[in-house]
Design an enzyme around this catalytic site. Structure first.
Site, mmCIF file in Angstrom:
data_model
loop_
_atom_site.group_PDB
_atom_site.id
_atom_site.type_symbol
_atom_site.label_atom_id
_atom_site.label_comp_id
_atom_site.label_asym_id
_atom_site.label_seq_id
_atom_site.Cartn_x
_atom_site.Cartn_y
_atom_site.Cartn_z
ATOM 1 N N ASP A 33 5.010 -2.072 -9.297
ATOM 2 C CA ASP A 33 4.103 -0.935 -9.183
ATOM 3 C C ASP A 33 4.367 0.023 -10.343
ATOM 4 O O ASP A 33 5.524 0.281 -10.701
ATOM 5 C CB ASP A 33 4.302 -0.222 -7.843
ATOM 6 C CG ASP A 33 3.150 0.704 -7.511
ATOM 7 O OD1 ASP A 33 2.395 0.397 -6.568
ATOM 8 O OD2 ASP A 33 2.984 1.731 -8.205
ATOM 9 N N ILE A 34 3.284 0.545 -10.917
ATOM 10 C CA ILE A 34 3.395 1.413 -12.093
ATOM 11 C C ILE A 34 3.958 2.791 -11.731
ATOM 12 O O ILE A 34 4.534 3.476 -12.574
ATOM 13 C CB ILE A 34 2.015 1.506 -12.795
ATOM 14 C CG1 ILE A 34 2.155 1.791 -14.265
ATOM 15 C CG2 ILE A 34 1.094 2.489 -12.100
ATOM 16 C CD1 ILE A 34 0.881 1.536 -15.066
ATOM 17 N N ASN A 93 -1.879 -0.873 2.841
ATOM 18 C CA ASN A 93 -2.817 0.214 3.087
ATOM 19 C C ASN A 93 -4.233 -0.372 3.129
ATOM 20 O O ASN A 93 -4.603 -1.156 2.252
ATOM 21 C CB ASN A 93 -2.716 1.261 1.976
ATOM 22 C CG ASN A 93 -1.361 1.944 1.955
ATOM 23 O OD1 ASN A 93 -0.745 2.138 3.001
ATOM 24 N ND2 ASN A 93 -0.884 2.300 0.775
ATOM 25 N N GLU A 101 -6.141 2.955 -2.181
ATOM 26 C CA GLU A 101 -6.790 3.498 -3.379
ATOM 27 C C GLU A 101 -7.359 2.394 -4.262
ATOM 28 O O GLU A 101 -8.402 2.573 -4.885
ATOM 29 C CB GLU A 101 -5.806 4.372 -4.161
ATOM 30 C CG GLU A 101 -5.509 5.672 -3.414
ATOM 31 C CD GLU A 101 -4.488 6.562 -4.103
ATOM 32 O OE1 GLU A 101 -3.960 6.177 -5.157
ATOM 33 O OE2 GLU A 101 -4.228 7.640 -3.540
ATOM 34 N N VAL A 102 -6.661 1.279 -4.355
ATOM 35 C CA VAL A 102 -7.144 0.142 -5.155
ATOM 36 C C VAL A 102 -7.722 -0.895 -4.199
ATOM 37 O O VAL A 102 -7.013 -1.394 -3.316
ATOM 38 C CB VAL A 102 -6.010 -0.473 -6.006
ATOM 39 C CG1 VAL A 102 -6.520 -1.706 -6.745
ATOM 40 C CG2 VAL A 102 -5.449 0.548 -6.982
ATOM 41 N N HIS A 106 -3.560 -5.763 -1.579
ATOM 42 C CA HIS A 106 -2.208 -5.813 -2.143
ATOM 43 C C HIS A 106 -1.186 -5.458 -1.071
ATOM 44 O O HIS A 106 -1.418 -4.615 -0.219
ATOM 45 C CB HIS A 106 -2.063 -4.885 -3.359
ATOM 46 C CG HIS A 106 -2.496 -3.479 -3.104
ATOM 47 N ND1 HIS A 106 -3.823 -3.103 -3.118
ATOM 48 C CD2 HIS A 106 -1.795 -2.357 -2.834
ATOM 49 C CE1 HIS A 106 -3.905 -1.809 -2.867
ATOM 50 N NE2 HIS A 106 -2.692 -1.328 -2.683
ATOM 51 N N HIS A 108 2.465 -3.944 -0.589
ATOM 52 C CA HIS A 108 3.577 -3.204 -1.194
ATOM 53 C C HIS A 108 4.882 -3.735 -0.624
ATOM 54 O O HIS A 108 5.014 -3.868 0.597
ATOM 55 C CB HIS A 108 3.524 -1.716 -0.834
ATOM 56 C CG HIS A 108 2.370 -0.955 -1.391
ATOM 57 N ND1 HIS A 108 2.464 -0.178 -2.525
ATOM 58 C CD2 HIS A 108 1.092 -0.816 -0.960
ATOM 59 C CE1 HIS A 108 1.303 0.405 -2.751
ATOM 60 N NE2 HIS A 108 0.450 0.042 -1.829
HETATM 61 P P1 AMP Z 1 -2.793 1.799 -2.551
HETATM 62 O O1 AMP Z 1 -2.778 3.278 -2.356
HETATM 63 O O2 AMP Z 1 -2.156 1.035 -1.427
HETATM 64 O O3 AMP Z 1 -4.184 1.290 -2.898
HETATM 65 O O4 AMP Z 1 -1.829 1.513 -3.771
HETATM 66 C C1 AMP Z 1 -2.239 1.228 -5.059
HETATM 67 C C2 AMP Z 1 -0.982 1.087 -5.871
HETATM 68 O O5 AMP Z 1 -1.309 0.481 -7.109
HETATM 69 C C3 AMP Z 1 -0.286 2.417 -6.197
HETATM 70 O O6 AMP Z 1 1.050 2.387 -5.708
HETATM 71 C C4 AMP Z 1 -0.328 2.482 -7.725
HETATM 72 O O7 AMP Z 1 0.818 3.055 -8.294
HETATM 73 C C5 AMP Z 1 -0.474 1.009 -8.098
HETATM 74 N N1 AMP Z 1 -1.107 0.767 -9.390
HETATM 75 C C6 AMP Z 1 -2.277 1.278 -9.846
HETATM 76 N N2 AMP Z 1 -2.548 0.812 -11.079
HETATM 77 C C7 AMP Z 1 -1.540 -0.024 -11.400
HETATM 78 C C8 AMP Z 1 -1.228 -0.819 -12.548
HETATM 79 N N3 AMP Z 1 -2.020 -0.839 -13.635
HETATM 80 N N4 AMP Z 1 -0.086 -1.545 -12.544
HETATM 81 C C9 AMP Z 1 0.743 -1.523 -11.474
HETATM 82 N N5 AMP Z 1 0.493 -0.807 -10.364
HETATM 83 C C10 AMP Z 1 -0.621 -0.059 -10.319
#
Ligand code: AMP
Ligand code: ZN
Length: 119
Positions: A33-34, A93, A101-102, A106, A108
């Site tokens: 995770d970034i 999530n 958010e994405v 995924h 975690h």
């Molecule tokens: P969520 O809130 O569960 O959708 O988490 C999305 C996660 O993706 C967050 O923890 C971000 O830090 C992570 N994230 C977003 N963009 C990137 C990226 N380019 N590389 C790695 N992790 C990312």
């Protein structure tokens, strides 16, 4: 393999956005995770674009089982302590109220010595 051209995680699968890879096979990609919440924090994703856990059906049971089975092995490999003193947290999530958010499914995986940034 289905990809969404506007999806950031599909771009990571395609190599258009760089990532720090932890594991890759035919159907699963794992990368750090970034913005980590914990000393160890990586994301496990299907390579196919599946928007969320709410989109999972019986045809995905094998994939979801393989991702979950991979989590503890990679957690140890990335520096989480062994169960029961160590361990790790697994979070998916889902949807706006679930904190997603994405919108590419995924998982975690977080662990390592506390305190953590979140949780
Ligand atoms: P969520 O809130 O569960 O959708 O988490 C999305 C996660 O993706 C967050 O923890 C971000 O830090 C992570 N994230 C977003 N963009 C990137 C990226 N380019 N590389 C790695 N992790 C990312
Ligand atoms: Zn995607």
């Amino acid at each position: 393999m289905t990809a969404d051209p506007n999806c950031i995680f599909c771009k990571i699968v395609e190599g258009k956005i760089p990532s720090r890879k932890v594991h890759e096979d035919d159907e699963i990609l794992v990368f750090h995770d970034i913005q980590p919440w914990a000393p160890v924090h990586f994301l496990m994703i299907p390579k196919a674009h599946i928007p969320s856990l709410a989109h999972i059906g019986p045809q995905h049971e094998g994939l979801m089982g393989r991702m979950l089975a991979l989590a503890p092995r990679l957690a140890l490999q990335e520096g989480c302590g062994p169960y029961p003193e160590g361990g790790h947290r697994v979070v998916i999530n889902t949807g706006a109220e679930g904190g997603q958010e994405v919108h590419h499914l995924h998982v975690h995986v977080m662990g390592g010595p506390r305190p953590w940034l979140k949780g």
